[in-house]
Design a protein around this motif. Structure first.
Motif, PDB file in Angstrom:
ATOM      1  N   HIS A 163      47.825 -18.008  -8.706  1.00 11.82           N
ATOM      2  CA  HIS A 163      49.068 -17.864  -7.944  1.00 11.82           C
ATOM      3  C   HIS A 163      49.707 -16.538  -8.354  1.00 11.82           C
ATOM      4  O   HIS A 163      49.643 -16.143  -9.531  1.00 11.82           O
ATOM      5  CB  HIS A 163      50.010 -19.038  -8.245  1.00 11.82           C
ATOM      6  N   PRO A 164      50.335 -15.824  -7.415  1.00  9.95           N
ATOM      7  CA  PRO A 164      50.968 -14.546  -7.780  1.00  9.95           C
ATOM      8  C   PRO A 164      51.970 -14.672  -8.927  1.00  9.95           C
ATOM      9  O   PRO A 164      52.058 -13.777  -9.780  1.00  9.95           O
ATOM     10  CB  PRO A 164      51.658 -14.113  -6.482  1.00  9.95           C
ATOM     11  N   GLU A 165      52.719 -15.770  -8.963  1.00  8.82           N
ATOM     12  CA  GLU A 165      53.685 -15.952 -10.059  1.00  8.82           C
ATOM     13  C   GLU A 165      52.981 -16.149 -11.396  1.00  8.82           C
ATOM     14  O   GLU A 165      53.463 -15.687 -12.438  1.00  8.82           O
ATOM     15  CB  GLU A 165      54.589 -17.149  -9.768  1.00  8.82           C
ATOM     16  N   LEU A 166      51.838 -16.861 -11.361  1.00 12.14           N
ATOM     17  CA  LEU A 166      51.072 -17.037 -12.593  1.00 12.14           C
ATOM     18  C   LEU A 166      50.524 -15.700 -13.079  1.00 12.14           C
ATOM     19  O   LEU A 166      50.543 -15.410 -14.278  1.00 12.14           O
ATOM     20  CB  LEU A 166      49.916 -18.019 -12.351  1.00 12.14           C
ATOM     21  N   THR A 167      50.034 -14.912 -12.151  1.00 10.81           N
ATOM     22  CA  THR A 167      49.522 -13.589 -12.511  1.00 10.81           C
ATOM     23  C   THR A 167      50.629 -12.725 -13.114  1.00 10.81           C
ATOM     24  O   THR A 167      50.427 -12.030 -14.111  1.00 10.81           O
ATOM     25  CB  THR A 167      48.918 -12.897 -11.275  1.00 10.81           C
ATOM     26  N   LYS A 168      51.829 -12.806 -12.516  1.00  9.27           N
ATOM     27  CA  LYS A 168      52.954 -11.997 -12.977  1.00  9.27           C
ATOM     28  C   LYS A 168      53.419 -12.403 -14.364  1.00  9.27           C
ATOM     29  O   LYS A 168      53.747 -11.550 -15.203  1.00  9.27           O
ATOM     30  CB  LYS A 168      54.113 -12.120 -11.980  1.00  9.27           C
ATOM     31  N   SER A 170      51.660 -13.839 -16.698  1.00  8.26           N
ATOM     32  CA  SER A 170      50.598 -13.781 -17.699  1.00  8.26           C
ATOM     33  C   SER A 170      50.608 -12.462 -18.457  1.00  8.26           C
ATOM     34  O   SER A 170      50.700 -11.384 -17.855  1.00  8.26           O
ATOM     35  CB  SER A 170      49.231 -13.951 -17.013  1.00  8.26           C
ATOM     36  N   PRO A 171      50.484 -12.495 -19.777  1.00  7.18           N
ATOM     37  CA  PRO A 171      50.402 -11.246 -20.554  1.00  7.18           C
ATOM     38  C   PRO A 171      49.134 -10.450 -20.251  1.00  7.18           C
ATOM     39  O   PRO A 171      49.060  -9.258 -20.538  1.00  7.18           O
ATOM     40  CB  PRO A 171      50.421 -11.726 -22.009  1.00  7.18           C
ATOM     41  N   THR A 172      48.127 -11.121 -19.651  1.00  5.92           N
ATOM     42  CA  THR A 172      46.887 -10.428 -19.292  1.00  5.92           C
ATOM     43  C   THR A 172      46.854 -10.085 -17.800  1.00  5.92           C
ATOM     44  O   THR A 172      45.838  -9.590 -17.315  1.00  5.92           O
ATOM     45  CB  THR A 172      45.670 -11.302 -19.635  1.00  5.92           C
ATOM     46  N   HIS A 173      47.966 -10.369 -17.084  1.00  3.96           N
ATOM     47  CA  HIS A 173      48.068 -10.080 -15.651  1.00  3.96           C
ATOM     48  C   HIS A 173      46.927 -10.717 -14.856  1.00  3.96           C
ATOM     49  O   HIS A 173      46.347 -10.107 -13.963  1.00  3.96           O
ATOM     50  CB  HIS A 173      48.109  -8.560 -15.411  1.00  3.96           C
ATOM     51  N   SER A 174      46.620 -11.949 -15.202  1.00  3.71           N
ATOM     52  CA  SER A 174      45.557 -12.692 -14.530  1.00  3.71           C
ATOM     53  C   SER A 174      46.014 -14.127 -14.329  1.00  3.71           C
ATOM     54  O   SER A 174      46.991 -14.567 -14.940  1.00  3.71           O
ATOM     55  CB  SER A 174      44.281 -12.667 -15.377  1.00  3.71           C
ATOM     56  N   SER A 175      45.310 -14.835 -13.472  1.00  3.16           N
ATOM     57  CA  SER A 175      45.585 -16.267 -13.327  1.00  3.16           C
ATOM     58  C   SER A 175      44.332 -16.972 -12.863  1.00  3.16           C
ATOM     59  O   SER A 175      43.407 -16.368 -12.331  1.00  3.16           O
ATOM     60  CB  SER A 175      46.743 -16.517 -12.348  1.00  3.16           C
ATOM     61  N   GLY A 176      44.302 -18.296 -13.074  1.00  2.81           N
ATOM     62  CA  GLY A 176      43.104 -19.079 -12.809  1.00  2.81           C
ATOM     63  C   GLY A 176      42.145 -19.001 -13.983  1.00  2.81           C
ATOM     64  O   GLY A 176      42.469 -18.473 -15.062  1.00  2.81           O
ATOM     65  N   LYS A 249      42.849 -12.261  -5.249  1.00  2.00           N
ATOM     66  CA  LYS A 249      43.773 -12.391  -4.122  1.00  2.00           C
ATOM     67  C   LYS A 249      43.490 -13.661  -3.331  1.00  2.00           C
ATOM     68  O   LYS A 249      44.420 -14.356  -2.896  1.00  2.00           O
ATOM     69  CB  LYS A 249      43.683 -11.166  -3.208  1.00  2.00           C
ATOM     70  N   GLU A 250      42.210 -13.991  -3.134  1.00  4.67           N
ATOM     71  CA  GLU A 250      41.868 -15.210  -2.395  1.00  4.67           C
ATOM     72  C   GLU A 250      42.316 -16.452  -3.161  1.00  4.67           C
ATOM     73  O   GLU A 250      42.811 -17.416  -2.573  1.00  4.67           O
ATOM     74  CB  GLU A 250      40.364 -15.267  -2.136  1.00  4.67           C
ATOM     75  N   GLY A 251      42.132 -16.423  -4.475  1.00  2.00           N
ATOM     76  CA  GLY A 251      42.597 -17.541  -5.285  1.00  2.00           C
ATOM     77  C   GLY A 251      44.104 -17.686  -5.226  1.00  2.00           C
ATOM     78  O   GLY A 251      44.632 -18.803  -5.128  1.00  2.00           O
ATOM     79  N   GLU A 252      44.808 -16.555  -5.278  1.00  2.00           N
ATOM     80  CA  GLU A 252      46.271 -16.591  -5.201  1.00  2.00           C
ATOM     81  C   GLU A 252      46.731 -17.117  -3.847  1.00  2.00           C
ATOM     82  O   GLU A 252      47.723 -17.866  -3.761  1.00  2.00           O
ATOM     83  CB  GLU A 252      46.832 -15.199  -5.439  1.00  2.00           C
ATOM     84  N   GLU A 253      46.027 -16.749  -2.798  1.00  2.00           N
ATOM     85  CA  GLU A 253      46.393 -17.236  -1.462  1.00  2.00           C
ATOM     86  C   GLU A 253      46.241 -18.747  -1.371  1.00  2.00           C
ATOM     87  O   GLU A 253      47.074 -19.425  -0.750  1.00  2.00           O
ATOM     88  CB  GLU A 253      45.537 -16.537  -0.402  1.00  2.00           C
ATOM     89  N   LYS A 254      45.197 -19.284  -1.990  1.00  2.00           N
ATOM     90  CA  LYS A 254      45.035 -20.739  -1.998  1.00  2.00           C
ATOM     91  C   LYS A 254      46.146 -21.387  -2.816  1.00  2.00           C
ATOM     92  O   LYS A 254      46.660 -22.455  -2.459  1.00  2.00           O
ATOM     93  CB  LYS A 254      43.673 -21.141  -2.552  1.00  2.00           C
ATOM     94  N   GLY A 255      46.540 -20.738  -3.910  1.00  2.00           N
ATOM     95  CA  GLY A 255      47.642 -21.253  -4.714  1.00  2.00           C
ATOM     96  C   GLY A 255      48.952 -21.272  -3.949  1.00  2.00           C
ATOM     97  O   GLY A 255      49.725 -22.234  -4.039  1.00  2.00           O
ATOM     98  N   LEU A 256      49.203 -20.215  -3.186  1.00  2.00           N
ATOM     99  CA  LEU A 256      50.400 -20.171  -2.342  1.00  2.00           C
ATOM    100  C   LEU A 256      50.366 -21.274  -1.300  1.00  2.00           C
ATOM    101  O   LEU A 256      51.376 -21.937  -1.028  1.00  2.00           O
ATOM    102  CB  LEU A 256      50.509 -18.807  -1.663  1.00  2.00           C
ATOM    103  N   LEU A 267      56.911 -22.116  -9.586  1.00  2.00           N
ATOM    104  CA  LEU A 267      56.011 -22.657 -10.598  1.00  2.00           C
ATOM    105  C   LEU A 267      56.707 -23.727 -11.431  1.00  2.00           C
ATOM    106  O   LEU A 267      56.095 -24.711 -11.828  1.00  2.00           O
ATOM    107  CB  LEU A 267      55.533 -21.538 -11.531  1.00  2.00           C
ATOM    108  N   ALA A 268      57.983 -23.502 -11.681  1.00  2.00           N
ATOM    109  CA  ALA A 268      58.746 -24.488 -12.453  1.00  2.00           C
ATOM    110  C   ALA A 268      58.713 -25.851 -11.763  1.00  2.00           C
ATOM    111  O   ALA A 268      58.569 -26.890 -12.415  1.00  2.00           O
ATOM    112  CB  ALA A 268      60.182 -24.017 -12.646  1.00  2.00           C
ATOM    113  N   ASP A 269      58.824 -25.824 -10.426  1.00  2.00           N
ATOM    114  CA  ASP A 269      58.751 -27.079  -9.678  1.00  2.00           C
ATOM    115  C   ASP A 269      57.374 -27.726  -9.846  1.00  2.00           C
ATOM    116  O   ASP A 269      57.266 -28.944 -10.055  1.00  2.00           O
ATOM    117  CB  ASP A 269      59.005 -26.828  -8.186  1.00  2.00           C
ATOM    118  N   LEU A 270      56.318 -26.924  -9.747  1.00  7.75           N
ATOM    119  CA  LEU A 270      54.966 -27.470  -9.882  1.00  7.75           C
ATOM    120  C   LEU A 270      54.720 -28.013 -11.290  1.00  7.75           C
ATOM    121  O   LEU A 270      54.041 -29.037 -11.459  1.00  7.75           O
ATOM    122  CB  LEU A 270      53.919 -26.396  -9.561  1.00  7.75           C
ATOM    123  N   ARG A 271      55.286 -27.353 -12.284  1.00 11.07           N
ATOM    124  CA  ARG A 271      55.075 -27.797 -13.658  1.00 11.07           C
ATOM    125  C   ARG A 271      55.844 -29.086 -13.966  1.00 11.07           C
ATOM    126  O   ARG A 271      55.526 -29.778 -14.937  1.00 11.07           O
ATOM    127  CB  ARG A 271      55.478 -26.691 -14.640  1.00 11.07           C
TER     128      ARG A 271
END
Length: 517
Positions: A163-168, A170-176, A249-256, A267-271
């Protein structure tokens, strides 16, 4: 009492502690079990902090130390998952988002023995599975002189949501890829602690089947795992297959898309959604699977580029697949097995390349269609992906590469299906696991025969030799030639195992030209 036990362990050699099924790891003292065979087992060992609350969808964090002696006689909980596969049997302590536990079986009588180590990753499409499954049990392999480890890792939305928020955040700028990072964390834990069980941290081999094999190929590719193991075994699968890994980007789109469908605004809502509720949402929204991604961290670039340029780990590889990974239904659906229907299906799938496909997957009559459709379906599903991994690794890596084809058919079931199922044309997906790990006796579904136990002894000995030396060959076994040898052959694993020349290379080269343009 706990302080006294700690003092005793610090005062006396760990070999004494191990003999008493008590070991000390970096987080504290563990009390395991001595099995009837003399093998010692330690189950449900936390290798990372529970990935719950604010740690949901974050890279695994170090496990916390405990006081006193921790009971390690029962498996931990399996990762959150739905009941997807009927062949999975669990011995886990329920199901929980708090799932990052591993299990160790050791034959060592002393902690100074420096035995080779096997770390096994389970399969299940990154959506199901657990290290407690009997087919992965480590006792039989431990009897071969190998410290054996099975682990659990996060699955589905818990392990692979991008998800874009997860990527943002993350200290490694990644998600998933959290499930893959869990495996990495387990390998780091093994490096720190396996000596306490009599294992040698410099003699670790990783192995897995299906998604577990995809995981092995991924760990070999990731720069994060360099130095954490010295050998790799893959059974039916790799991260180099059709749509195996997606751009971030495709993974983030599915997350969105998921967040919107779940009526969550952040993300807070999902958590805040309980784990059971989140799992139920994925089922309701038909979003059980989330892709492995080129996240820029675990995978700094696509696996195909990593392997294609020789940037993967320089380790020996033993890998292969089964002769009938899936049946013809995966290609034909419920269409009748006629030549016309088969040709129509191929033309629909491959368009202007259909004639080339039909030439190599050739059915001359209706009677040929079942076998040929099974071959094409199996190659499309997972055989091609495994071939691609083996092929690239053998070309870009200086270490030996050994390839097998498991052809042994399963015996009849103890309680046959009514009505009976159609006879299998070969060895189906996942059927080799019990043979490779020496666990036929733990599977009560099939009426195993002496031939089955012969195949298992051969396959397990090949695997055990490879884990010990990086070479599967050994006394009493047919010679297995490496692919880089002057006589490149494939080991056929069956009642009479034998090496023979590759017969289907043109098929995989054709599929490669289609899928890797």
């Amino acid at each position: 009492m706990n302080k006294i036990l700690l003092l005793l362990i610090l005062m006396f050699p760990l070999s004494e502690a191990l003999a008493q099924t008590t070991v000390m790891v970096s987080e504290g003292i563990l009390k395991g079990t001595e099995e009837a065979s003399g093998i010692r087992s330690f189950k449900g060992i936390p290798f990372a902090a529970p990935p719950v609350g604010d740690l949901r969808w974050k890279n695994p964090q170090p496990a916390k130390a405990w006081t006193g002696t921790r009971d390690a006689t029962h498996f931990g909980p399996k990762a959150m998952q739905r009941a997807i596969y009927s062949d999975m049997v669990f011995r886990s302590n329920g199901m929980s988002e708090d799932c990052l536990y591993l299990n160790v079986w050791t034959p060592a009588k002393q902690a100074t023995e420096k035995l080779p180590v096997l770390v096994y990753f389970y399969g299940g499409g990154f959506a199901a599975g657990d290290g407690s499954e009997p087919r992965y049990d480590g006792e039989s392999m431990a009897k071969k002189g190998i410290v054996t480890v099975t682990i659990s890792y996060r699955l589905g939305i818990f392990g692979f949501l991008s998800h874009p928020e997860l990527t943002k955040e993350s200290p490694t700028h990644s998600s998933g890829n959290y499930g893959l990072m869990d495996q990495h964390a387990a390998l780091v834990w093994v490096q720190k602690n396996i000596a306490a069980f009599g294992g040698d941290s410099e003699k670790v081999t990783i192995a897995g089947e299906s998604a577990g094999s995809m995981s092995v190929s991924s760990q070999v590719a990731s720069p994060l795992s360099k130095g954490l193991f010295r050998g790799a075994i893959g059974e039916s699968g790799s991260c180099l297959g059709i749509n195996s890994v997606s751009p971030l980007k495709e993974g983030e789109e599915k997350g969105l898309k998921f967040m919107t469908a779940a009526n969550a605004s952040s993300l807070a809502d999902l958590r805040k959604i309980p784990a059971d509720g989140l799992l139920e949402l994925t089922a309701h929204l038909d979003m059980n699977r989330f892709p492995v991604t080129i996240d820029g961290y675990f995978f700094p670039q696509s696996p195909i580029k990593i392997y294609g340029t020789g940037l993967q780990m320089d380790v020996p590889l033993l890998a292969g697949w089964n002769s009938a990974e899936v049946n013809y239904h995966s290609l034909m659906g419920n269409d009748s097995l006629t030549l016309t229907n088969y040709q129509t299906k191929v033309k629909t799938l491959y368009g202007d390349r259909a004639d080339e496909v039909l030439k190599l997957y050739n059915a001359a009559t209706d009677a040929d269609v079942e076998q040929v459709a099974t071959d094409l379906a199996s190659d499309r599903f997972i055989a091609y992906a495994t071939w691609k991994w083996i092929d690239l690794h053998s070309k870009t890596d200086g270490k030996p590469v050994y390839r097998y084809l498991f052809t042994h058919k399963l015996p009849p079931m103890v309680q046959p299906l009514n009505p009976p199922s159609r006879p299998l044309l070969g060895a189906p997906h996942a059927s080799e696991i019990e043979y490779a790990m020496g666990n036929l006796s733990l599977d009560k579904v099939y009426a195993w025969t002496p031939d089955d136990y012969k195949v298992s002894a051969t396959m397990q000995n090949y695997f055990a030799n490879f884990i010990k030396t990086g070479n599967p060959n050994g006394e009493g076994l047919p010679t297995w030639y490496g692919l880089q040898s002057s006589i490149p052959k494939v080991m056929i694993l069956d009642v009479e195992s034998k090496s023979q020349p590759e017969k289907n290379l043109k098929r995989y080269v054709l599929l490669d030209s289609i899928y890797n343009k």
